[in-house]
Design a protein around this motif. Structure first.
Motif, PDB file in Angstrom:
ATOM      1  N   TYR A 182       0.828  -1.298   0.190  1.00  0.00           N
ATOM      2  CA  TYR A 182      -0.057   0.119   0.104  1.00  0.00           C
ATOM      3  C   TYR A 182       0.995   1.281  -0.043  1.00  0.00           C
ATOM      4  O   TYR A 182       1.651   1.322   0.722  1.00  0.00           O
ATOM      5  CB  TYR A 182      -0.998  -0.029   1.142  1.00  0.00           C
ATOM      6  N   VAL A 183       0.977   1.999  -0.969  1.00  0.00           N
ATOM      7  CA  VAL A 183       1.243   3.293  -0.863  1.00  0.00           C
ATOM      8  C   VAL A 183       0.331   4.499  -0.725  1.00  0.00           C
ATOM      9  O   VAL A 183      -0.398   4.685  -1.682  1.00  0.00           O
ATOM     10  CB  VAL A 183       2.040   3.621  -2.437  1.00  0.00           C
ATOM     11  N   PRO A 184       0.295   4.995   0.246  1.00  0.00           N
ATOM     12  CA  PRO A 184      -0.784   6.171   0.800  1.00  0.00           C
ATOM     13  C   PRO A 184      -0.612   7.393  -0.228  1.00  0.00           C
ATOM     14  O   PRO A 184       0.457   7.962  -0.545  1.00  0.00           O
ATOM     15  CB  PRO A 184      -0.553   6.217   2.148  1.00  0.00           C
ATOM     16  N   GLU A 185      -1.698   7.878  -0.342  1.00  0.00           N
ATOM     17  CA  GLU A 185      -1.799   9.335  -0.883  1.00  0.00           C
ATOM     18  C   GLU A 185      -1.078  10.403  -0.401  1.00  0.00           C
ATOM     19  O   GLU A 185      -0.352  11.048  -1.265  1.00  0.00           O
ATOM     20  CB  GLU A 185      -3.427   9.661  -1.094  1.00  0.00           C
ATOM     21  N   ASP A 186      -0.940  10.335   0.973  1.00  0.00           N
ATOM     22  CA  ASP A 186      -0.034  11.561   1.346  1.00  0.00           C
ATOM     23  C   ASP A 186       1.426  11.065   1.848  1.00  0.00           C
ATOM     24  O   ASP A 186       1.995  11.698   2.495  1.00  0.00           O
ATOM     25  CB  ASP A 186      -0.888  12.120   2.842  1.00  0.00           C
ATOM     26  N   ARG A 187       1.774  10.082   1.270  1.00  0.00           N
ATOM     27  CA  ARG A 187       3.198   9.478   1.285  1.00  0.00           C
ATOM     28  C   ARG A 187       3.475   8.995   2.702  1.00  0.00           C
ATOM     29  O   ARG A 187       3.968   8.006   2.837  1.00  0.00           O
ATOM     30  CB  ARG A 187       4.276  10.521   0.977  1.00  0.00           C
ATOM     31  N   ARG A 188       3.134   9.637   3.660  1.00  0.00           N
ATOM     32  CA  ARG A 188       3.625   9.359   5.126  1.00  0.00           C
ATOM     33  C   ARG A 188       4.808   8.718   5.204  1.00  0.00           C
ATOM     34  O   ARG A 188       4.929   7.537   5.938  1.00  0.00           O
ATOM     35  CB  ARG A 188       2.323   8.331   5.535  1.00  0.00           C
ATOM     36  N   ILE A 189       5.692   9.508   4.900  1.00  0.00           N
ATOM     37  CA  ILE A 189       7.282   9.079   5.225  1.00  0.00           C
ATOM     38  C   ILE A 189       7.570   9.193   6.670  1.00  0.00           C
ATOM     39  O   ILE A 189       6.812  10.118   7.193  1.00  0.00           O
ATOM     40  CB  ILE A 189       8.018   9.985   4.320  1.00  0.00           C
ATOM     41  N   PHE A 190       8.332   8.360   7.237  1.00  0.00           N
ATOM     42  CA  PHE A 190       8.818   8.630   8.643  1.00  0.00           C
ATOM     43  C   PHE A 190       9.900   9.858   8.451  1.00  0.00           C
ATOM     44  O   PHE A 190      10.948   9.406   8.244  1.00  0.00           O
ATOM     45  CB  PHE A 190       9.351   7.338   9.029  1.00  0.00           C
ATOM     46  N   THR A 191       9.636  10.865   8.600  1.00  0.00           N
ATOM     47  CA  THR A 191      10.304  12.053   8.509  1.00  0.00           C
ATOM     48  C   THR A 191      11.495  12.140   9.449  1.00  0.00           C
ATOM     49  O   THR A 191      12.510  12.630   8.982  1.00  0.00           O
ATOM     50  CB  THR A 191       9.566  13.311   8.798  1.00  0.00           C
ATOM     51  N   ASP A 192      11.416  11.354  10.504  1.00  0.00           N
ATOM     52  CA  ASP A 192      12.654  11.490  11.611  1.00  0.00           C
ATOM     53  C   ASP A 192      13.499  10.448  11.106  1.00  0.00           C
ATOM     54  O   ASP A 192      14.749  10.345  11.537  1.00  0.00           O
ATOM     55  CB  ASP A 192      12.020  11.012  13.092  1.00  0.00           C
ATOM     56  N   LEU A 193      13.204   9.279  10.309  1.00  0.00           N
ATOM     57  CA  LEU A 193      14.140   8.346   9.903  1.00  0.00           C
ATOM     58  C   LEU A 193      14.824   8.703   8.569  1.00  0.00           C
ATOM     59  O   LEU A 193      14.354   9.126   7.856  1.00  0.00           O
ATOM     60  CB  LEU A 193      13.106   6.901   9.874  1.00  0.00           C
ATOM     61  N   THR A 194      15.918   8.095   8.402  1.00  0.00           N
ATOM     62  CA  THR A 194      16.688   8.162   7.258  1.00  0.00           C
ATOM     63  C   THR A 194      16.080   7.398   6.219  1.00  0.00           C
ATOM     64  O   THR A 194      15.188   6.366   6.516  1.00  0.00           O
ATOM     65  CB  THR A 194      18.209   7.936   7.638  1.00  0.00           C
ATOM     66  N   VAL A 195      16.531   7.663   4.911  1.00  0.00           N
ATOM     67  CA  VAL A 195      15.879   6.850   3.862  1.00  0.00           C
ATOM     68  C   VAL A 195      16.133   5.255   4.214  1.00  0.00           C
ATOM     69  O   VAL A 195      15.267   4.508   3.961  1.00  0.00           O
ATOM     70  CB  VAL A 195      16.756   7.401   2.368  1.00  0.00           C
ATOM     71  N   MET A 196      17.431   4.925   4.646  1.00  0.00           N
ATOM     72  CA  MET A 196      17.521   3.658   4.945  1.00  0.00           C
ATOM     73  C   MET A 196      16.819   2.980   5.873  1.00  0.00           C
ATOM     74  O   MET A 196      16.149   1.882   5.927  1.00  0.00           O
ATOM     75  CB  MET A 196      19.108   3.559   5.285  1.00  0.00           C
ATOM     76  N   GLU A 197      16.492   3.790   7.048  1.00  0.00           N
ATOM     77  CA  GLU A 197      15.646   3.286   8.171  1.00  0.00           C
ATOM     78  C   GLU A 197      14.211   3.377   7.609  1.00  0.00           C
ATOM     79  O   GLU A 197      13.478   2.314   7.897  1.00  0.00           O
ATOM     80  CB  GLU A 197      15.825   4.325   9.305  1.00  0.00           C
ATOM     81  N   ASN A 198      13.732   4.268   6.892  1.00  0.00           N
ATOM     82  CA  ASN A 198      12.488   3.890   6.096  1.00  0.00           C
ATOM     83  C   ASN A 198      12.064   2.797   5.236  1.00  0.00           C
ATOM     84  O   ASN A 198      11.211   2.010   5.425  1.00  0.00           O
ATOM     85  CB  ASN A 198      12.027   5.350   5.020  1.00  0.00           C
ATOM     86  N   LEU A 199      13.380   2.401   4.543  1.00  0.00           N
ATOM     87  CA  LEU A 199      13.136   1.094   3.837  1.00  0.00           C
ATOM     88  C   LEU A 199      13.125  -0.232   4.761  1.00  0.00           C
ATOM     89  O   LEU A 199      12.458  -1.034   4.495  1.00  0.00           O
ATOM     90  CB  LEU A 199      14.450   1.079   2.896  1.00  0.00           C
ATOM     91  N   GLU A 200      13.812  -0.029   5.708  1.00  0.00           N
ATOM     92  CA  GLU A 200      14.008  -0.994   6.870  1.00  0.00           C
ATOM     93  C   GLU A 200      12.717  -1.290   7.553  1.00  0.00           C
ATOM     94  O   GLU A 200      12.195  -2.725   7.592  1.00  0.00           O
ATOM     95  CB  GLU A 200      14.885  -0.693   7.693  1.00  0.00           C
TER      96      GLU A 200
END
Lengths: 233, 275, 618
Positions: free
Chosen positions: A80-98
């Protein structure tokens, strides 16, 4: 692969799904078109178990998934890829992927971080950047990459072009095209008909929580009347 | 049209950096009475920063912002509002637990500095004025409904009525049609254009929907990495190769002139990444 | 020199436990968004369990440390069980219901502890192997303190590794930001939450267990530590574990040195430190501004309507019955009714800022108490007549609310709740400790109304006039632009600012106004009882107010009156029983689980809209 039958759901007071039925075959890219508030996001959230349906069923790979928790649905291979992205802004790119990482599954394209970076070259250059310090387009790439880390066999992609500059939208269309050629099944929600036309095989049009039209993109392109009725008014 | 002797808004040398990065660098422009000026550019180009400096939310590092000759730099947003600068937001911000009429009444009560009145019912304050404003934006029939149950497009109209309550000279509209259906956008902008012309209000707006920009603005400015890179009539900006390269792209994802139908959706929730 | 260094080390040592408790609170809040009031109870349980285990396994140093660790783990499991059995049911309830439910847990644990360990303070043994002292710069420093000084940073480092170097930690940090999204990415949130609760409770239990050799184990530990932990979290920054450490050290040192100068000054200093930190860094030393909260998913409150015909007749009828009652009942009933009216006004004043303003004060009893003590002191020291104190005492309460409110309105949500509670606890401590003026624990006695009002029936009518009038006035203000502006700020701070309103200032005035009305209730209360004790401004009194508002329903204007009547009657009934706190706690928990709209709210759903003048919502 994904069969939604007679789905009804309530979300807050205003958005209600009535009798949504749709079908996505393996390897297809299907667009769910409709204007803001028509019920696209609610449909996705209901399929994903984030909104509980009041009735109806969702089948994925021959299994009933309606009523299950969202983590169970994800573990069955539906991303699921949400409409408002909902990235974990405090986490780095690598951590988001984790966070998105799940065990590999059979019958679904497998992804590694390196393989994702070849599809999303921008992300490779900012591995340790916090999600909050990325541009809208970069965040949109990251949210898709994060979902792919779960090795889904199909993904729900909610308005990927929303809020992006036209030039980035063009890039996004190419990327999604690349995912399609990897064999990924995609259900895509869009308001941007031009964008959908670049990618989708078939389309449904949703309006006031009901499916009003179903057809191939070519049929839709030829049907002035339907477009005028549901997409432009 | 650019060169007027007595502009409503005159911005000179406006600059702002965050941690050494120029978010807005030496921006100059004028805005004439009754003019609709569009500010476009990629995400993070500095549009929001620019807006925030115009209405006093953010102090600029350098530059001046003059409203009819009066310096706004150094004022708080509330002082700027009292001088007649209204602002609307990307995402609607209304009082959900109040009726449409009460929403407009609150703006009128604040305009007349009556917010600390303790006794007389709110509903009895400036009811006629509120209804007149709602009538102008076509919301009079829904005056007694709660804002919390309105459709999104109607909320945008309520916001327009609220913004008109203090008789503004200048409206700063941050993506006024974000999150709306294509036809609603065109209707809302037509309504806005009508009202600003009859009241001679100037409008500066940002917008991601190029169809709205090209259909309703008198002039377009393009911001990229904090700098104004192009300015001129909609047609001229659209034909500018630099603007095409940095922002518009090849045009495959928004409507052409003949087919203003479906369009790029606007930046409803762009995430907090504006420089 | 040596003495000050030793004092410095004592401060560091006492910071260790505080840090453990505060970091646990912070971690739990981060992921579950629940401010766990019962966290102090976990700390207390850790101490009691460790006391018992150390007692049982006294032989050898392993026995002591084994006992401490087992006690901490046991508290971890107790916390996880409470999460599993109770909190899971209320994750979707409004924040304040969750807070009140966890306060129900506090009450239950308090009485359970009383049942098991008794009311006597328990003095534990020293830690074997660390029971000596080391001479540093000519001063003796307990070895155990040195161990604690090492332990604090060690736990800090361990937590940092856990959160930054493990997958579990990454998931927890992600869930802190957006737990729903973590679930949609295939992570079972339920277990993540339970795990976090286990860890947080374990830390609290460890903090308590480690205190056994340093202080007597008592039933007061829970509320004492929770107030301090709130201060630490507010100063350090919610969600920041290093911030909690820094703030705990700051507070520990302040206590260690403050006690040298003047014991009471530590409280004032705590207030000042908090004030300075909040002015300079509103989100705490190492905290970050709260991301714009996602709009609450629940339906917006319907617009206020002037009461419909039927409701108006009901109110009139109710008033008529109240006026006639003295002719029908005995004095005992009148006393109960006076209590109900006093608390109805108290609850209505809290509801004013909570319902309309969205500012949940967890220390509203401070202003009730300031009114009561203000009146008592004016009578005692200035021999003022009752009539004058009825005006001046509420003004004193209002000034107190003006001072505390200035800080509180700078924060919002749970931060505001915690800060207001910390202020109330400070006010309580001052009253409790300033024996010469306030009589401390013995209270102030002999505060009676003027001659003409000394008859119970006359005083009853006076109460109707003052409290009824107060409630009516609050209601008028709610419907006037003042109240609407407050509601507007709650609905959309952004829009309020955009229409030229200084929201913070308006909230500040509202806070003071509510404090003043609470003060009126307190003033009447002291004259009805003839005495006042520190309990009137304690945490349980503040929570009483919250329970009344929640019982009545936050969104109903008549709610506070219904809530005050229900709770006063309930307490009047069960306080005659043994272990009534446990029962009250159970009732509170049951209500939160069963009826999140409150009694009046649920009732309103049942009666036709035309009676109340509500608009039917689609």
């Amino acid at each position: 692969m994904l069969d939604v039958a007679d789905l009804h759901s309530h979300y807050g007071r205003a958005h209600i799904l009535a009798d949504v039925t749709l079908h996505v075959g393996r390897g297809e890219v299907v667009a769910l078109l409709g204007r803001n508030g028509a019920g696209k996001s609610t449909t996705f959230k209901t399929i994903m178990g984030l909104v509980k349906p009041t009735s109806g069923s969702v089948m994925f790979n021959g299994e009933t998934i309606s009523g299950a928790g969202s983590h169970t649905i994800c573990q069955k291979g539906l991303g699921y890829v949400p409409e408002d992205r909902r990235i974990f802004t405090d986490l780095t790119v690598m951590e988001n992927l984790e966070v998105g990482r799940q065990p590999e599954r059979e019958g679904a394209p497998a992804w590694t971080v390196e393989k994702l970076f070849s599809v999303f070259p921008n992300l490779a250059e900012m591995r340790n950047r916090p999600g909050g310090r990325m541009s809208g387009g970069e965040q949109q790439m990251l949210t898709i990459a994060r979902t792919l880390m779960g090795h889904p066999s199909a993904i729900l992609l909610d308005e990927p072009s929303e809020g992006l500059a036209p030039v980035i939208v063009e890039q996004m269309a190419q990327t999604i095209g690349a995912l399609k050629s990897e064999g990924l099944t995609v259900l895509l929600s869009e308001q941007n008909l031009h964008f959908a036309t670049l990618l989708a095989d078939r389309a449904y049009i949703i309006e006031k929580g009901r499916i009003r039209y179903e057809g191939t993109m070519a049929d839709l392109a030829a049907d002035e009347e339907v477009r005028a009725a549901y997409l432009t008014v | 049209m650019t060169n007027v002797s007595n502009p409503v808004l005159a911005v000179r040398g406006l600059s702002k950096s965050f941690g050494g990065v120029h978010a807005v660098a030496d921006v100059n422009f004028f805005l004439d009475a009754g003019e609709l000026l569009a500010l476009i550019g990629p995400n993070g180009a500095g549009k929001t920063t620019c807006f925030n400096m115009l209405n006093g939310q953010l102090p600029p590092d350098a530059g001046s912002v003059k409203l009819q000759g009066r310096e706004l730099v150094g004022m708080t947003p509330r002082q700027v509002w009292r001088l007649g600068v209204g602002r609307t937001f990307q995402i609607t911000a209304t009082f959900a637990s109040m009726t449409v009429r009460e929403n407009v009444q609150m703006a009128l009560i604040s305009h007349h500095k009556r917010i600390r009145a303790l006794w007389r019912r709110t509903g009895d304050h400036y009811a006629d004025e509120a209804l007149a404003l709602l009538d102008r934006v076509g919301m009079a029939e829904q005056a007694e409904r709660a804002c919390g149950v309105l459709a999104y497009g109607d909320l945008k109209r309520v916001e327009l009525a609220v913004a008109l309550a203090n008789e503004p000279q200048l409206l700063l509209m941050d993506e006024p049609t974000a999150g709306m259906a294509p036809q609603e956008r065109i209707d809302l902008m037509a309504l806005t254009a009508g009202i600003v012309r009859e009241r001679s209000i100037s409008v500066l707006f940002t917008e991601h929907d190029m169809d709205v920009v090209f259909a309703h603005s008198d002039r377009v400015m393009v911001l990229n990495r904090g700098e104004l890179v192009a300015e001129g009539s909609p047609a001229a900006v659209r034909a500018d190769p630099l603007v095409q390269e940095i922002y518009l792209g090849a045009g495959s994802t928004f409507g052409s002139d003949e087919q203003p139908a479906a369009t790029t959706t606007a930046d409803a929730a762009a995430g907090g990444t504006h420089a | 020199m040596g003495f000050y260094f030793a004092q410095f080390l004592t401060g560091l040592a006492s910071a260790a436990s505080l840090f453990l408790v505060a970091s646990g609170l912070s971690i739990i809040f981060g992921v579950t968004r629940i401010v766990n009031f019962a966290h102090g109870s976990f700390y207390m349980l850790g101490a009691y369990l460790a006391y018992t285990l150390v007692d049982a396994w006294q032989a050898g140093p392993f026995g002591f440390w084994g006992a401490v660790i087992i006690a901490a783990v046991a508290v971890g499991f107790i916390g996880a069980a409470i999460e599993f059995l109770l909190l899971r049911r209320i994750y979707h309830a409004p924040e304040m219901f969750q807070l009140v439910a966890t306060f129900g847990v506090v009450l239950v644990i308090q009485d359970l502890t009383l049942m098991i360990w008794g009311a006597e303070d328990l003095v534990g043994p020293r830690a074997p192997g660390l029971d000596g002292a080391v001479e540093i710069f000519g001063e003796l420093v307990p070895e155990y303190d040195l161990a604690l000084i090492v332990l604090g940073p060690a736990v800090l480092g361990g937590l940092w590794l856990l959160f930054n170097r493990t997958r579990w930690g990454t998931l927890v940090r992600a869930a802190t930001q957006d737990r729903e999204m973590v679930g949609a990415l295939g992570v079972n949130q339920s277990w993540l939450f339970t795990g976090v609760f286990f860890l947080g409770s374990l830390l609290a239990g460890l903090g308590g267990a480690l205190q056994v050799p340093r202080e007597a184990v008592s039933l007061l530990m829970d509320l004492n530590i929770i107030a301090e932990a709130f201060v630490v979290v507010v100063i350090g920054g919610m969600g920041s574990i290093p911030g909690a450490f820094l703030a705990a050290v700051l507070l520990g040192e302040m206590n260690a040195f403050g006690i040298l100068i003047f014991p009471q000054i530590t409280l004032v200093m705590m207030f000042l430190v908090m004030a300075v930190v909040l002015v300079v860094r509103p989100w705490g030393l190492l905290g970050k501004a709260e991301a714009a909260a996602r709009p609450p998913s629940g339906a917006a409150e319907p617009p206020l309507r002037v009461a419909g015909g039927m409701m108006r007749w009901l109110a009139m009828g109710g008033l008529a019955v109240l006026l006639l009652l003295p002719f029908l009942t005995d004095e005992f009933t009148l006393v109960l009714l006076i209590d109900i009216m006093v608390f109805a006004l108290f609850a209505a004043s809290l509801h004013f800022i909570m319902g309309a303003g969205g500012m949940v004060s967890f220390g509203h009893a401070a202003y009730f108490g300031l009114g009561a003590y203000g009146a008592a002191l004016l009578i005692k020291f200035l021999s003022m007549p009752m009539e004058l104190t009825l005006i001046l005492a509420p003004v004193i309460a209002g000034i107190g609310a003006l001072a505390f409110g200035w800080f509180c309105v700078r924060l919002s949500g749970v931060y505001l709740a915690m800060l207001s509670m910390a202020f109330a606890q400070i006010a309580w401590s001052v009253v409790f400790q300033w024996y010469e003026v306030t009589g401390g624990d013995d209270g102030l006695l002999g505060i009676w109304p003027s001659e003409w009002a000394s008859d119970k029936t006359v005083f009853y009518y006076l109460t109707i006039a003052v409290c009824g009038g107060g409630i009516w006035a609050l209601r008028r203000i709610l419907f006037a632009p003042f109240g609407y502006t407050l509601r507007a700020g709650r609905d959309s701070a952004l829009r309020v600012d955009a229409i030229g309103i200084d929201l913070r200032r308006h909230q500040w005035f509202s806070f003071a106004l509510a404090g003043m009305f609470a003060g009126i209730a307190g003033t009447i209360y002291v004259f009805s009882k003839g005495s006042v004790f520190p309990d009137e401004m304690s945490i349980p009194r503040s929570v009483d107010g919250l329970i009344m508002v929640l019982l009545g329903g936050v969104q109903t204007v008549a709610g506070p009156v219904v809530g005050a009547a229900s709770l006063t009657l309930l307490e009047d009934f069960i306080s005659r029983l043994d272990y009534w706190r446990m029962m009250l706690g159970a009732v509170v928990i049951a209500i939160v689980v069963a009826a999140p709209q409150g009694i009046a709210g649920a009732f309103l759903q049942l009666i036709p809209a035309r009676w109340t003048g509500r608009e039917e919502t689609a």
